[in-house]
Design a protein around this motif. Structure first.
Motif, PDB file in Angstrom:
ATOM      1  N   PHE A  63      24.307  79.539  41.874  1.00 34.00           N
ATOM      2  CA  PHE A  63      24.855  79.803  43.194  1.00 34.00           C
ATOM      3  C   PHE A  63      24.327  81.093  43.790  1.00 34.00           C
ATOM      4  O   PHE A  63      24.075  81.160  44.980  1.00 34.00           O
ATOM      5  CB  PHE A  63      26.380  79.814  43.112  1.00 34.00           C
ATOM      6  N   ARG A 118      21.624  79.270  46.443  1.00 32.74           N
ATOM      7  CA  ARG A 118      22.855  78.564  46.830  1.00 32.74           C
ATOM      8  C   ARG A 118      22.565  77.195  47.440  1.00 32.74           C
ATOM      9  O   ARG A 118      23.266  76.235  47.159  1.00 32.74           O
ATOM     10  CB  ARG A 118      23.631  79.438  47.803  1.00 32.74           C
ATOM     11  N   VAL A 169      24.010  73.774  45.801  1.00 28.99           N
ATOM     12  CA  VAL A 169      24.893  72.845  46.518  1.00 28.99           C
ATOM     13  C   VAL A 169      24.266  71.454  46.571  1.00 28.99           C
ATOM     14  O   VAL A 169      24.938  70.451  46.321  1.00 28.99           O
ATOM     15  CB  VAL A 169      25.227  73.373  47.931  1.00 28.99           C
ATOM     16  N   LEU A 205      24.619  69.784  43.195  1.00 24.38           N
ATOM     17  CA  LEU A 205      25.997  69.357  42.964  1.00 24.38           C
ATOM     18  C   LEU A 205      26.336  68.131  43.813  1.00 24.38           C
ATOM     19  O   LEU A 205      27.010  67.206  43.348  1.00 24.38           O
ATOM     20  CB  LEU A 205      26.957  70.504  43.250  1.00 24.38           C
ATOM     21  N   GLU A 206      25.856  68.096  45.044  1.00 22.19           N
ATOM     22  CA  GLU A 206      26.073  66.919  45.890  1.00 22.19           C
ATOM     23  C   GLU A 206      25.402  65.694  45.295  1.00 22.19           C
ATOM     24  O   GLU A 206      25.978  64.595  45.302  1.00 22.19           O
ATOM     25  CB  GLU A 206      25.532  67.168  47.300  1.00 22.19           C
ATOM     26  N   LEU A 247      32.609  72.138  40.270  1.00 27.84           N
ATOM     27  CA  LEU A 247      32.980  72.505  41.634  1.00 27.84           C
ATOM     28  C   LEU A 247      34.237  73.370  41.652  1.00 27.84           C
ATOM     29  O   LEU A 247      34.303  74.360  42.386  1.00 27.84           O
ATOM     30  CB  LEU A 247      33.197  71.241  42.471  1.00 27.84           C
ATOM     31  N   LEU A 273      33.495  76.932  40.701  1.00 29.00           N
ATOM     32  CA  LEU A 273      32.711  77.718  41.657  1.00 29.00           C
ATOM     33  C   LEU A 273      33.575  78.417  42.692  1.00 29.00           C
ATOM     34  O   LEU A 273      33.238  79.497  43.168  1.00 29.00           O
ATOM     35  CB  LEU A 273      31.681  76.833  42.360  1.00 29.00           C
ATOM     36  N   ARG A 274      34.676  77.787  43.075  1.00 29.15           N
ATOM     37  CA  ARG A 274      35.583  78.385  44.054  1.00 29.15           C
ATOM     38  C   ARG A 274      34.829  78.848  45.295  1.00 29.15           C
ATOM     39  O   ARG A 274      34.924  80.007  45.711  1.00 29.15           O
ATOM     40  CB  ARG A 274      36.365  79.537  43.441  1.00 29.15           C
ATOM     41  N   GLU A 308      31.793  75.290  49.979  1.00 27.18           N
ATOM     42  CA  GLU A 308      31.000  74.061  49.822  1.00 27.18           C
ATOM     43  C   GLU A 308      31.549  73.208  48.687  1.00 27.18           C
ATOM     44  O   GLU A 308      31.539  71.976  48.760  1.00 27.18           O
ATOM     45  CB  GLU A 308      29.531  74.394  49.521  1.00 27.18           C
ATOM     46  N   ALA A 309      32.016  73.859  47.636  1.00 30.05           N
ATOM     47  CA  ALA A 309      32.569  73.134  46.488  1.00 30.05           C
ATOM     48  C   ALA A 309      33.847  72.406  46.880  1.00 30.05           C
ATOM     49  O   ALA A 309      34.073  71.258  46.476  1.00 30.05           O
ATOM     50  CB  ALA A 309      32.834  74.108  45.340  1.00 30.05           C
ATOM     51  N   LEU A 331      34.615  68.425  46.625  1.00 31.01           N
ATOM     52  CA  LEU A 331      35.807  67.939  45.925  1.00 31.01           C
ATOM     53  C   LEU A 331      36.630  67.025  46.823  1.00 31.01           C
ATOM     54  O   LEU A 331      37.141  65.989  46.380  1.00 31.01           O
ATOM     55  CB  LEU A 331      36.680  69.108  45.460  1.00 31.01           C
ATOM     56  N   SER A 373      39.634  65.121  40.904  1.00 32.03           N
ATOM     57  CA  SER A 373      39.307  65.894  42.113  1.00 32.03           C
ATOM     58  C   SER A 373      40.576  66.418  42.772  1.00 32.03           C
ATOM     59  O   SER A 373      40.667  67.596  43.130  1.00 32.03           O
ATOM     60  CB  SER A 373      38.543  65.023  43.109  1.00 32.03           C
TER      61      SER A 373
END
Length: 131
Positions: free
Chosen positions: A35, A39, A43, A46-47, A65, A68-69, A72-73, A77, A92
């Motif tokens: 990240f 970044r 992202v 992860l997507e 996700l 990551l907080r 985008e995460a 979710l 989720s």
């Protein structure tokens, strides 16, 4: 240096470890490495995992996700809360609820994304009783 997308693929399986310490270390490493260094690639990776045909991949990415907080995460979710697999939906929603229960531990942008996600899920009636 390892490219961010490769690092993500290597770290995510550790997020499903039965050992909470391993999960936590993997989550922190994922955040720090992927990240912060790239970044956009993080992202996107992860997507892509969230769209995987493999339920295992989608389950793993939920954990990543949540760790990551990041805004985008939260968005991803929220999208996964509508996954065709009920267990992915449930995980989720559980992670979104867990984040929502500790707003003091979140950055303002994450709280804002979370509030928006909860409003969307509540409107769609996907939030209540699923997690």
């Amino acid at each position: 240096d390892v490219p961010a997308d490769v690092a993500i693929r290597m770290l995510i399986p550790f997020l499903d470890s039965s050992d909470p310490r391993t999960q936590s270390l993997a989550g922190r490493a994922l955040f720090r490495y992927a990240f912060q260094y790239d970044r956009v690639v993080a992202v996107r990776s992860l997507e892509n995992m969230a769209r995987s045909r493999e339920v295992r991949d989608r389950m793993s990415v939920v954990t990543a996700l949540a760790e990551l907080r990041a805004p985008e995460a939260v968005d991803i979710l929220c999208w996964l809360a509508g996954d065709p697999d009920f267990e992915v939906q449930k995980r989720s929603l559980r992670e979104l609820r867990r984040l929502h229960e500790h707003p003091d531990q979140l950055e303002p942008a994450v709280r804002q994304a979370l509030d928006k996600a909860i409003a969307t899920l509540s409107r769609d009636r996907r939030w209540i009783g699923r997690a």
